[in-house]
Design a protein around this motif. Sequence first.
Motif, PDB file in Angstrom:
ATOM      1  N   LEU A   1       5.567  -4.652  10.130  1.00 31.69           N
ATOM      2  CA  LEU A   1       4.705  -3.633  10.734  1.00 31.69           C
ATOM      3  C   LEU A   1       3.282  -3.626  10.207  1.00 31.69           C
ATOM      4  CD1 LEU A   1       7.231  -0.637  10.710  1.00 31.69           C
ATOM      5  CD2 LEU A   1       6.872  -2.358  12.515  1.00 31.69           C
ATOM      6  N   MET A   2       3.073  -4.007   8.956  1.00 32.01           N
ATOM      7  CA  MET A   2       1.768  -3.868   8.318  1.00 32.01           C
ATOM      8  C   MET A   2       1.028  -5.202   8.325  1.00 32.01           C
ATOM      9  SD  MET A   2       2.056  -0.625   7.467  1.00 32.01           S
ATOM     10  CE  MET A   2       0.984  -0.081   6.122  1.00 32.01           C
ATOM     11  N   GLY A   3      -0.162  -5.215   8.927  1.00 34.78           N
ATOM     12  CA  GLY A   3      -0.970  -6.416   8.954  1.00 34.78           C
ATOM     13  C   GLY A   3      -1.731  -6.612   7.665  1.00 34.78           C
ATOM     14  N   THR A   4      -2.672  -7.552   7.677  1.00 31.73           N
ATOM     15  CA  THR A   4      -3.386  -7.901   6.448  1.00 31.73           C
ATOM     16  C   THR A   4      -4.690  -7.130   6.269  1.00 31.73           C
ATOM     17  OG1 THR A   4      -4.464  -9.744   7.593  1.00 31.73           O
ATOM     18  CG2 THR A   4      -2.417 -10.221   6.418  1.00 31.73           C
ATOM     19  N   THR A   5      -5.179  -6.473   7.310  1.00 35.26           N
ATOM     20  CA  THR A   5      -6.394  -5.669   7.186  1.00 35.26           C
ATOM     21  C   THR A   5      -6.018  -4.258   6.765  1.00 35.26           C
ATOM     22  OG1 THR A   5      -7.546  -6.955   8.879  1.00 35.26           O
ATOM     23  CG2 THR A   5      -8.421  -4.760   8.397  1.00 35.26           C
ATOM     24  N   VAL A   6      -6.590  -3.807   5.665  1.00 34.90           N
ATOM     25  CA  VAL A   6      -6.236  -2.519   5.074  1.00 34.90           C
ATOM     26  C   VAL A   6      -7.266  -1.474   5.495  1.00 34.90           C
ATOM     27  CG1 VAL A   6      -5.631  -1.334   2.934  1.00 34.90           C
ATOM     28  CG2 VAL A   6      -5.318  -3.821   3.117  1.00 34.90           C
ATOM     29  N   LEU A   7      -6.787  -0.311   5.896  1.00 39.14           N
ATOM     30  CA  LEU A   7      -7.636   0.765   6.389  1.00 39.14           C
ATOM     31  C   LEU A   7      -7.582   1.965   5.459  1.00 39.14           C
ATOM     32  CD1 LEU A   7      -6.469   0.634  10.130  1.00 39.14           C
ATOM     33  CD2 LEU A   7      -8.435  -0.554   9.115  1.00 39.14           C
ATOM     34  N   ASN A   8      -8.571   2.825   5.579  1.00 42.70           N
ATOM     35  CA  ASN A   8      -8.595   4.085   4.829  1.00 42.70           C
ATOM     36  C   ASN A   8      -8.187   5.214   5.767  1.00 42.70           C
ATOM     37  OD1 ASN A   8      -9.045   6.307   3.255  1.00 42.70           O
ATOM     38  ND2 ASN A   8     -11.226   5.939   2.925  1.00 42.70           N
ATOM     39  N   PRO A   9      -6.995   5.802   5.560  1.00 41.97           N
ATOM     40  CA  PRO A   9      -6.544   6.863   6.453  1.00 41.97           C
ATOM     41  C   PRO A   9      -7.173   8.220   6.160  1.00 41.97           C
ATOM     42  CG  PRO A   9      -4.904   6.504   4.773  1.00 41.97           C
ATOM     43  CD  PRO A   9      -5.998   5.489   4.531  1.00 41.97           C
ATOM     44  N   GLY A  10      -7.960   8.311   5.084  1.00 39.16           N
ATOM     45  CA  GLY A  10      -8.517   9.593   4.669  1.00 39.16           C
ATOM     46  C   GLY A  10      -7.660  10.225   3.593  1.00 39.16           C
ATOM     47  N   PRO A  11      -8.175  11.261   2.949  1.00 43.62           N
ATOM     48  CA  PRO A  11      -7.437  11.887   1.841  1.00 43.62           C
ATOM     49  C   PRO A  11      -6.248  12.708   2.327  1.00 43.62           C
ATOM     50  CG  PRO A  11      -9.436  13.120   2.309  1.00 43.62           C
ATOM     51  CD  PRO A  11      -9.487  11.900   3.177  1.00 43.62           C
ATOM     52  N   ALA A  12      -5.198  12.707   1.527  1.00 45.91           N
ATOM     53  CA  ALA A  12      -4.058  13.598   1.785  1.00 45.91           C
ATOM     54  C   ALA A  12      -4.297  14.901   1.031  1.00 45.91           C
ATOM     55  CB  ALA A  12      -2.764  12.947   1.324  1.00 45.91           C
ATOM     56  N   PRO A  13      -3.942  16.038   1.616  1.00 44.13           N
ATOM     57  CA  PRO A  13      -4.257  17.323   0.990  1.00 44.13           C
ATOM     58  C   PRO A  13      -3.287  17.748  -0.103  1.00 44.13           C
ATOM     59  CG  PRO A  13      -3.128  17.707   3.054  1.00 44.13           C
ATOM     60  CD  PRO A  13      -3.294  16.215   2.923  1.00 44.13           C
ATOM     61  N   ASP A  14      -2.247  16.955  -0.340  1.00 40.73           N
ATOM     62  CA  ASP A  14      -1.206  17.366  -1.282  1.00 40.73           C
ATOM     63  C   ASP A  14      -0.755  16.157  -2.081  1.00 40.73           C
ATOM     64  OD1 ASP A  14       1.682  17.923  -2.176  1.00 40.73           O
ATOM     65  OD2 ASP A  14       1.087  19.885  -1.412  1.00 40.73           O
ATOM     66  N   ALA A  15      -0.522  16.343  -3.372  1.00 38.09           N
ATOM     67  CA  ALA A  15      -0.144  15.228  -4.243  1.00 38.09           C
ATOM     68  C   ALA A  15       1.224  14.659  -3.914  1.00 38.09           C
ATOM     69  CB  ALA A  15      -0.176  15.685  -5.700  1.00 38.09           C
ATOM     70  N   THR A  16       2.046  15.417  -3.173  1.00 43.14           N
ATOM     71  CA  THR A  16       3.378  14.924  -2.837  1.00 43.14           C
ATOM     72  C   THR A  16       3.418  14.213  -1.492  1.00 43.14           C
ATOM     73  OG1 THR A  16       4.006  17.059  -1.861  1.00 43.14           O
ATOM     74  CG2 THR A  16       4.500  16.719  -4.201  1.00 43.14           C
ATOM     75  N   LEU A  17       2.263  14.014  -0.885  1.00 45.46           N
ATOM     76  CA  LEU A  17       2.174  13.248   0.359  1.00 45.46           C
ATOM     77  C   LEU A  17       1.235  12.066   0.132  1.00 45.46           C
ATOM     78  CD1 LEU A  17       2.724  12.845   3.384  1.00 45.46           C
ATOM     79  CD2 LEU A  17       0.760  14.356   3.839  1.00 45.46           C
ATOM     80  N   ARG A  18       1.737  10.870   0.336  1.00 44.01           N
ATOM     81  CA  ARG A  18       0.951   9.654   0.146  1.00 44.01           C
ATOM     82  C   ARG A  18       0.895   8.913   1.474  1.00 44.01           C
ATOM     83  NH1 ARG A  18       0.376   7.986  -5.899  1.00 44.01           N
ATOM     84  NH2 ARG A  18       0.537  10.087  -6.742  1.00 44.01           N
ATOM     85  N   ILE A  19      -0.306   8.589   1.922  1.00 42.78           N
ATOM     86  CA  ILE A  19      -0.493   7.975   3.230  1.00 42.78           C
ATOM     87  C   ILE A  19      -1.311   6.703   3.085  1.00 42.78           C
ATOM     88  CG2 ILE A  19      -1.381   8.277   5.572  1.00 42.78           C
ATOM     89  CD1 ILE A  19      -1.072  11.284   5.200  1.00 42.78           C
ATOM     90  N   TYR A  20      -0.835   5.617   3.698  1.00 44.04           N
ATOM     91  CA  TYR A  20      -1.532   4.344   3.693  1.00 44.04           C
ATOM     92  C   TYR A  20      -1.566   3.802   5.120  1.00 44.04           C
ATOM     93  CZ  TYR A  20      -0.548   4.907  -1.247  1.00 44.04           C
ATOM     94  OH  TYR A  20      -0.465   5.423  -2.521  1.00 44.04           O
ATOM     95  N   ALA A  21      -2.572   2.989   5.404  1.00 42.04           N
ATOM     96  CA  ALA A  21      -2.720   2.457   6.760  1.00 42.04           C
ATOM     97  C   ALA A  21      -3.239   1.033   6.719  1.00 42.04           C
ATOM     98  CB  ALA A  21      -3.667   3.338   7.575  1.00 42.04           C
ATOM     99  N   HIS A  22      -2.729   0.216   7.651  1.00 40.16           N
ATOM    100  CA  HIS A  22      -3.197  -1.156   7.868  1.00 40.16           C
ATOM    101  C   HIS A  22      -3.358  -1.357   9.365  1.00 40.16           C
ATOM    102  CE1 HIS A  22      -1.682  -3.282   3.949  1.00 40.16           C
ATOM    103  NE2 HIS A  22      -1.870  -1.994   3.709  1.00 40.16           N
ATOM    104  N   CYS A  23      -4.096  -2.387   9.738  1.00 40.63           N
ATOM    105  CA  CYS A  23      -4.012  -2.822  11.122  1.00 40.63           C
ATOM    106  C   CYS A  23      -2.569  -3.229  11.405  1.00 40.63           C
ATOM    107  CB  CYS A  23      -4.949  -3.991  11.379  1.00 40.63           C
ATOM    108  SG  CYS A  23      -6.701  -3.557  11.279  1.00 40.63           S
ATOM    109  N   MET A  24      -2.125  -2.951  12.604  1.00 43.84           N
ATOM    110  CA  MET A  24      -0.750  -3.270  12.974  1.00 43.84           C
ATOM    111  C   MET A  24      -0.582  -4.778  13.097  1.00 43.84           C
ATOM    112  SD  MET A  24       1.306  -1.816  16.278  1.00 43.84           S
ATOM    113  CE  MET A  24       2.969  -2.372  16.667  1.00 43.84           C
ATOM    114  N   LYS A  25       0.514  -5.295  12.605  1.00 41.05           N
ATOM    115  CA  LYS A  25       0.760  -6.727  12.662  1.00 41.05           C
ATOM    116  C   LYS A  25       0.959  -7.179  14.109  1.00 41.05           C
ATOM    117  CE  LYS A  25       3.478 -10.430  10.579  1.00 41.05           C
ATOM    118  NZ  LYS A  25       4.544 -10.789   9.621  1.00 41.05           N
ATOM    119  N   ASP A  26       0.256  -8.231  14.494  1.00 42.22           N
ATOM    120  CA  ASP A  26       0.395  -8.872  15.807  1.00 42.22           C
ATOM    121  C   ASP A  26       0.139  -7.915  16.969  1.00 42.22           C
ATOM    122  OD1 ASP A  26       1.097 -11.240  14.499  1.00 42.22           O
ATOM    123  OD2 ASP A  26       3.227 -10.730  14.507  1.00 42.22           O
TER     124      ASP A  26
END
Length: 515
Positions: free
Chosen positions: A401-426
């Motif tokens: 699911l995760m491609g090689t280009t890494v994106l910034n999803p913006g800050p999460a408002p809570d320390a117990t929520l971690r969010i990461y984003a990449h360009c979608m593979k293919d």
Amino acid sequence: MTHIRLTLVPSALAGFLVAACTSLHAQVALQPKSMPRVAQVDPRYVSFNVEAIEITGGRFWKPFPKKDQPPAAPGTTTDPYQYRPPIDLSRTKLRKLASALAPSYMRVSGTWRNSTYFQDDDAPQMSTPPAGFKGVMTRAQWKGAIDFAHAVGADLVTSVAISDGTRDANGDWTTAQAKAFFYFTRKAGGQIAATEFLNEPTFAAHGAAPKGYDEVAFANDVKAFRTFLKAESPDTIYLGPGSIGEGVPMIVGMPMPKMLSTEKMLQASGPVFDAFSYHVYTTLSPRCVGKMGLSWEKVLTPAYLDRNPDTEAFYAKLRDTYMPGKQIWLTETGEAGCGGSPWASSFIDTFRFADQLGSLARRNVQTVMVNTLASSDYGLLNEETLNPRPDYWLALLWKRLMGTTVLNPGPAPDATLRIYAHCMKDAPSGVSVVALNIDKNAEHAITLPAAERYTLTAPELLSESMMLNGKPLQAGDDGTLPAIAGERTKAGEQKLPPASITFFTVRGAGNAACR
């Protein structure tokens, strides 16, 4: 606790509701279309180790007893090691499951590699290593590793022997063993994509280095090896120093054995490496530290998860000072050093693994090589059955699911929520998001466009099975994987269950960085 959405209410009630909701999680609105590019990782970002001692056979970390096995008697000294015969890399199931992680790097190294003699003939394995060595790798064994790498779409990464048996009368490292090893690799149809000189020089005294080995000796060795490597295999990437144990203590409050300093090694060696490599374990197994080991109850905490990016930050600073502009590779990692903790094979470790992959990609680490593919408690696969463990399924979804280009999803408002984003593979212009809810009791919620959803959960945190969208994940007896399909969701709010990891793919995100 569950998430509730706040709406405008009469002022008389507003104060009451705000006070009542202070312990509830705020909603996060994600905008995949406008997420900016922040990094680019290797297509082999998720990779794996097969320890050299697995190839040769020998005493490696003994798996902990499982729930249905009797524990050791009180007061018994338990041997942390267990003999294993050479790993059979020809097994169909193993090859199928490893192939599903392609493309990848397959690193064959480890502490035992530092003192492994390469037996450059076609005779049976020597029963006793030559003087100055502790193990023996035959041509046939190494050919098996080369063939396996070809079959599963993996590029080889390794290191060379550095123990007393490789030294001349003056104690200087000689090229004879490395030359035989590299020459046979080519003859057998292989290619070493990248190599370190030795495994974990910061713990040189524990890794079969000569007595009195210091930073200057390391510098002399790595310079000599560079001269050899650039003549013998000029296309091979020279990785180093391959350090571990600095920046963040593996066990808080535990004195560490005498170590070499990475900074002093780099000062003495100069910029000899093509890329900076390091290793990290965020804790140590009870095999090595007993009751000082980390309790599993502390795994789902920001402080524990932050140990990975904090360690990378320490080494990245040294890279920037002494090797500016060079890539950084994580060539060995896992749940815990010394073979993994008793829960390394459980669902709870997928949170560490997912957060490691997400946070290090955002920091432009090029590859993360998991130790091991199929040995001891931290293996991606059960070494006896080869059945995938939760970390394997996490790796598989990341690969798909995760491609090689890494994106910034913006800050999460809570320390117990971690969010990461990449360009979608293919999927040009598509975006993939992974959200970790490390709160064991409360939901989080995010909003995003229409997507496909892949939620990973388990019956309990210490379960060795995992579910995708409520259905158990299980490979066939021959390694055939089940269909991995997401659930379509409409644009709007998506709830994240307590203690869950959820991937979202937004195929039509329209992100310009992903075209």
